[in-house]
Design a protein around this motif. Structure first.
Motif, PDB file in Angstrom:
ATOM      1  N   TYR A  11      -6.040  -6.868 -13.612  1.00 37.16           N
ATOM      2  CA  TYR A  11      -6.041  -7.795 -12.570  1.00 37.16           C
ATOM      3  C   TYR A  11      -7.149  -8.859 -13.091  1.00 37.16           C
ATOM      4  CZ  TYR A  11      -4.136  -4.103  -9.802  1.00 37.16           C
ATOM      5  OH  TYR A  11      -3.407  -3.003  -9.031  1.00 37.16           O
ATOM      6  N   GLN A  12      -7.762  -8.599 -14.095  1.00 42.05           N
ATOM      7  CA  GLN A  12      -8.700  -9.553 -14.571  1.00 42.05           C
ATOM      8  C   GLN A  12      -7.980 -10.311 -15.999  1.00 42.05           C
ATOM      9  OE1 GLN A  12     -12.718  -7.807 -14.239  1.00 42.05           O
ATOM     10  NE2 GLN A  12     -13.062  -9.567 -12.893  1.00 42.05           N
TER      11      GLN A  12
ATOM     12  N   LYS B  12       3.065 -18.473  -2.982  1.00 43.63           N
ATOM     13  CA  LYS B  12       2.036 -19.543  -2.110  1.00 43.63           C
ATOM     14  C   LYS B  12       0.655 -19.335  -2.650  1.00 43.63           C
ATOM     15  CE  LYS B  12       1.855 -17.175   2.291  1.00 43.63           C
ATOM     16  NZ  LYS B  12       2.818 -17.223   3.387  1.00 43.63           N
TER      17      LYS B  12
ATOM     18  N   ALA C 107      -1.719  -0.199  -4.646  1.00 46.13           N
ATOM     19  CA  ALA C 107      -2.106  -0.865  -5.723  1.00 46.13           C
ATOM     20  C   ALA C 107      -2.421  -2.483  -5.296  1.00 46.13           C
ATOM     21  CB  ALA C 107      -1.536  -1.101  -7.174  1.00 46.13           C
ATOM     22  N   GLU C 108      -1.539  -3.152  -4.569  1.00 47.39           N
ATOM     23  CA  GLU C 108      -1.763  -4.325  -4.057  1.00 47.39           C
ATOM     24  C   GLU C 108      -2.570  -4.472  -3.065  1.00 47.39           C
ATOM     25  OE1 GLU C 108      -1.168  -7.214  -5.368  1.00 47.39           O
ATOM     26  OE2 GLU C 108      -1.008  -8.549  -3.765  1.00 47.39           O
TER      27      GLU C 108
ATOM     28  N   ASP D  21     -13.201  -9.284  -1.906  1.00 47.40           N
ATOM     29  CA  ASP D  21     -14.729  -8.897  -2.247  1.00 47.40           C
ATOM     30  C   ASP D  21     -15.358  -9.702  -3.384  1.00 47.40           C
ATOM     31  OD1 ASP D  21     -14.099  -7.127  -0.075  1.00 47.40           O
ATOM     32  OD2 ASP D  21     -14.359  -5.348  -1.272  1.00 47.40           O
TER      33      ASP D  21
ATOM     34  N   ARG E 112      -5.259  -2.719  -2.597  1.00 43.56           N
ATOM     35  CA  ARG E 112      -6.554  -2.711  -3.393  1.00 43.56           C
ATOM     36  C   ARG E 112      -6.784  -3.836  -4.079  1.00 43.56           C
ATOM     37  NH1 ARG E 112      -8.455   0.163   0.351  1.00 43.56           N
ATOM     38  NH2 ARG E 112      -8.564   2.581   0.092  1.00 43.56           N
ATOM     39  N   ARG E 113      -5.734  -4.371  -4.799  1.00 40.89           N
ATOM     40  CA  ARG E 113      -6.164  -5.606  -5.712  1.00 40.89           C
ATOM     41  C   ARG E 113      -6.496  -6.723  -4.534  1.00 40.89           C
ATOM     42  NH1 ARG E 113      -4.306 -10.415  -6.645  1.00 40.89           N
ATOM     43  NH2 ARG E 113      -2.436 -10.317  -5.366  1.00 40.89           N
TER      44      ARG E 113
ATOM     45  N   MET F 222      -8.022  -6.451  -1.635  1.00 37.23           N
ATOM     46  CA  MET F 222      -9.407  -6.047  -1.312  1.00 37.23           C
ATOM     47  C   MET F 222     -10.583  -6.468  -2.363  1.00 37.23           C
ATOM     48  SD  MET F 222      -9.169  -2.578   0.963  1.00 37.23           S
ATOM     49  CE  MET F 222     -10.867  -2.374   1.151  1.00 37.23           C
ATOM     50  N   MET F 223      -9.900  -6.015  -3.602  1.00 32.60           N
ATOM     51  CA  MET F 223     -11.156  -6.664  -4.634  1.00 32.60           C
ATOM     52  C   MET F 223     -11.156  -8.007  -4.724  1.00 32.60           C
ATOM     53  SD  MET F 223     -10.445  -3.461  -7.767  1.00 32.60           S
ATOM     54  CE  MET F 223      -8.756  -3.223  -7.590  1.00 32.60           C
TER      55      MET F 223
ATOM     56  N   TYR G  77     -10.184   2.847  -6.614  1.00 33.88           N
ATOM     57  CA  TYR G  77     -10.855   2.487  -5.706  1.00 33.88           C
ATOM     58  C   TYR G  77     -11.456   3.471  -4.585  1.00 33.88           C
ATOM     59  CZ  TYR G  77     -11.742  -0.766  -1.856  1.00 33.88           C
ATOM     60  OH  TYR G  77     -12.564  -1.511  -0.809  1.00 33.88           O
ATOM     61  N   PRO G  78     -12.788   3.076  -4.303  1.00 30.95           N
ATOM     62  CA  PRO G  78     -13.745   2.350  -4.936  1.00 30.95           C
ATOM     63  C   PRO G  78     -14.317   2.418  -6.148  1.00 30.95           C
ATOM     64  CG  PRO G  78     -14.692   3.460  -3.382  1.00 30.95           C
ATOM     65  CD  PRO G  78     -13.335   3.996  -3.139  1.00 30.95           C
TER      66      PRO G  78
ATOM     67  N   ARG H 267     -14.686  -9.583  -6.369  1.00 28.80           N
ATOM     68  CA  ARG H 267     -14.818  -8.634  -7.480  1.00 28.80           C
ATOM     69  C   ARG H 267     -13.571  -8.755  -8.734  1.00 28.80           C
ATOM     70  NH1 ARG H 267     -14.841  -2.799  -5.570  1.00 28.80           N
ATOM     71  NH2 ARG H 267     -14.190  -3.766  -3.393  1.00 28.80           N
ATOM     72  N   LEU H 268     -12.896  -9.694  -8.552  1.00 23.67           N
ATOM     73  CA  LEU H 268     -12.030 -10.090  -9.558  1.00 23.67           C
ATOM     74  C   LEU H 268     -12.299 -11.763  -9.736  1.00 23.67           C
ATOM     75  CD1 LEU H 268      -8.800  -8.638  -8.302  1.00 23.67           C
ATOM     76  CD2 LEU H 268     -10.423  -7.832  -9.801  1.00 23.67           C
ATOM     77  N   LYS H 269     -12.195 -12.261 -11.000  1.00 27.92           N
ATOM     78  CA  LYS H 269     -12.714 -13.405 -11.259  1.00 27.92           C
ATOM     79  C   LYS H 269     -11.410 -14.419 -10.950  1.00 27.92           C
ATOM     80  CE  LYS H 269     -11.282 -13.029 -16.071  1.00 27.92           C
ATOM     81  NZ  LYS H 269     -11.443 -12.747 -17.491  1.00 27.92           N
TER      82      LYS H 269
ATOM     83  N   ARG I 233     -16.240   5.966  -7.515  1.00 25.47           N
ATOM     84  CA  ARG I 233     -16.204   6.932  -6.617  1.00 25.47           C
ATOM     85  C   ARG I 233     -15.380   8.202  -7.786  1.00 25.47           C
ATOM     86  NH1 ARG I 233     -11.222   8.145  -4.761  1.00 25.47           N
ATOM     87  NH2 ARG I 233     -10.951   9.624  -3.211  1.00 25.47           N
TER      88      ARG I 233
ATOM     89  N   TYR J   6       3.464 -10.029  -1.993  1.00 31.40           N
ATOM     90  CA  TYR J   6       2.568 -10.691  -2.634  1.00 31.40           C
ATOM     91  C   TYR J   6       2.114 -12.043  -2.028  1.00 31.40           C
ATOM     92  CZ  TYR J   6       3.590  -7.417  -6.580  1.00 31.40           C
ATOM     93  OH  TYR J   6       4.076  -6.392  -7.024  1.00 31.40           O
ATOM     94  N   GLN J   7       3.043 -12.498  -0.796  1.00 27.69           N
ATOM     95  CA  GLN J   7       2.816 -13.753  -0.111  1.00 27.69           C
ATOM     96  C   GLN J   7       1.996 -13.214   1.166  1.00 27.69           C
ATOM     97  OE1 GLN J   7       6.835 -15.290  -0.614  1.00 27.69           O
ATOM     98  NE2 GLN J   7       5.409 -16.920  -1.636  1.00 27.69           N
TER      99      GLN J   7
ATOM    100  N   PHE K  57      -6.532   5.773  -5.227  1.00 25.58           N
ATOM    101  CA  PHE K  57      -6.762   4.402  -4.421  1.00 25.58           C
ATOM    102  C   PHE K  57      -7.730   4.650  -3.334  1.00 25.58           C
ATOM    103  CE2 PHE K  57      -3.023   2.936  -6.643  1.00 25.58           C
ATOM    104  CZ  PHE K  57      -3.508   2.192  -7.474  1.00 25.58           C
ATOM    105  N   GLY K  58      -8.324   6.007  -3.309  1.00 26.44           N
ATOM    106  CA  GLY K  58      -9.445   6.194  -2.178  1.00 26.44           C
ATOM    107  C   GLY K  58      -8.874   6.041  -0.837  1.00 26.44           C
TER     108      GLY K  58
END
Lengths: 258, 258
Positions: free
Chosen positions: A187-188, A258, B244-245, B254, B247-248, B250-251, A223-224, B256-258, A227, B187-188, B127-128
């Motif tokens: 994702y980065q 969007k 996955a989406e 938070d 969690r993405r 959420m990251m 995630y997290p 945690r993704l640039k 863990r 994704y939207q 994915f916790g």
């Protein structure tokens, strides 16, 4: 007319890769699957119930036999009889690794389970991936279980068996991705709209020779972070999450999100 | 000491859900899987090769039998002998649907294939996702194929069998998501960090009763839009892309993704 013992024996023999390759055919069962493939691939033989043949009077095959559900369940590979069983000719595709310069392609490095392989072809179809390069030790897409799991996607996705080492060595300036437990958070990373995504074997991942030719090492973060969790994801699952993220980024770059 | 015929017969009988439920046990095979579950669940019976027992002298079970690979392959469900086979006691979990108010949970509406179910539990672990609610007609997680596909994730993910209708009806103010072919592009949508994601049956999707209780209908877009493609994705694949989406996002939220 009914199914002869010899015919049933022949269908069963097509569970073997050698026999399928010698005769260049494969078996598909069920109205959805066989229905989707009819008209896409030449049909050598078709066995179907009276009801199915009435519903699809224009189905074309070199030979058509009307059968009972009971006969079908003796002949086929599925547990429950499925109205129709067809033997199709395997397609022949010309292979050109350069398609990866223009579009997103998949490469499978010794994926062993036919169910995983079929599932991957199905999701490749969903994500508009037209070419899948398989190492010579990858499961056969014409295995009945793989055909079943692909759910008709083999009508649109071209599966090529080849030396992955040669394919990857021949590409120049084309991004080659792979997933690794020590790769970079997918994702980065800025993902390309073309190139090759390599997925590895169920137990051993991507082989060392092939790994050396992969420029972009990706990781699907769990995630997290930090863990304790399952060691890895099923290969079809990892392929799906990876392809979905490539397509999400393409849609975002095209301004369609969007 | 070797495996008696009666013991082998008993192990085979555990392929049946009724027998597993009556005795509250399940079978796990292979050093990785059995190894991960030992110490997590009480082990009623352990059959292993000399080599395995030497390597793991502290493995605890009510009864331990040293066997040959040949005996193991007669007793077990796998095609190739796997050094070790264990019978574990099924865990008992208290169920409280309110966990979905505080964390992301999954609900499975009649997922039928044990392999799909096990694969979903494995990715839930990745994915916790700690709780998975299964409708009463969902495949049994203690089916040997499901246990195998879960790859040890059942040691961490709690699988509850219950009426999904009751669970969904009892939740108030908790987001309930489901995937539908006519849902909104995932994704939207702004996805929550808690709530319930409902996944449906392989052939029929989410049942009508349950669909009526789903507030947020999602869709995984295929690519390119408008192109003819496979009708749907395998349920485990769709679950993976959806989780996955979540969690993405959420990251990303938070930071945690640039």
């Amino acid at each position: 007319m009914t199914l002869s013992k010899n015919r049933i024996k022949y269908i069963h023999s097509l569970e073997l890769k050698k026999k399928r390759r010698d005769d260049q055919v494969f078996v598909a069962e069920g109205p959805k699957l066989a229905g989707e493939l009819l008209g896409r691939f030449p049909c050598r033989f078709l066995a179907a119930t009276h009801e199915w043949l009435q519903a699809f009077p224009n189905a074309k095959a070199d030979e058509v036999v009307e059968v009972t559900d009971e006969e079908l369940s003796k002949a086929g590979f599925l547990k429950t009889p499925q109205q129709v069983l067809a033997i199709f000719q395997q397609p022949e595709y010309e292979m050109d690794a350069d398609v990866a310069q223009a579009s997103l392609c998949l490469a499978l490095d010794d994926v062993q389970d036919p169910g995983n392989l079929g599932t991957i072809i199905r999701l490749a179809d969903w994500f508009g991936i037209e070419h899948v390069f398989c190492s010579l030790h990858t499961a056969d897409i014409y295995n009945p279980k793989a055909v079943q799991a692909s759910m008709g996607a083999i009508a649109r996705v071209k599966v090529h068996y080849t030396s992955l080492f040669q394919v990857l060595s021949s590409l120049s300036g084309c991004p080659v991705y792979g997933t690794f437990l020590d790769g970079k958070n997918i994702y980065q990373e800025s993902l390309s709209s073309h190139g090759l995504i390599v997925m590895g074997n169920e137990g051993n991942g991507i082989s060392r020779d092939i790994a050396g030719l992969i420029g972009k090492r990706l990781y699907i973060p769990h995630y997290p972070e930090g863990r304790q969790t399952s060691e890895s994801l099923n290969v079809a699952i990892a392929t799906a999450i990876t392809c979905a993220e490539f397509r999400r980024q393409m849609m975002a770059n095209d301004g369609r999100l969007k």
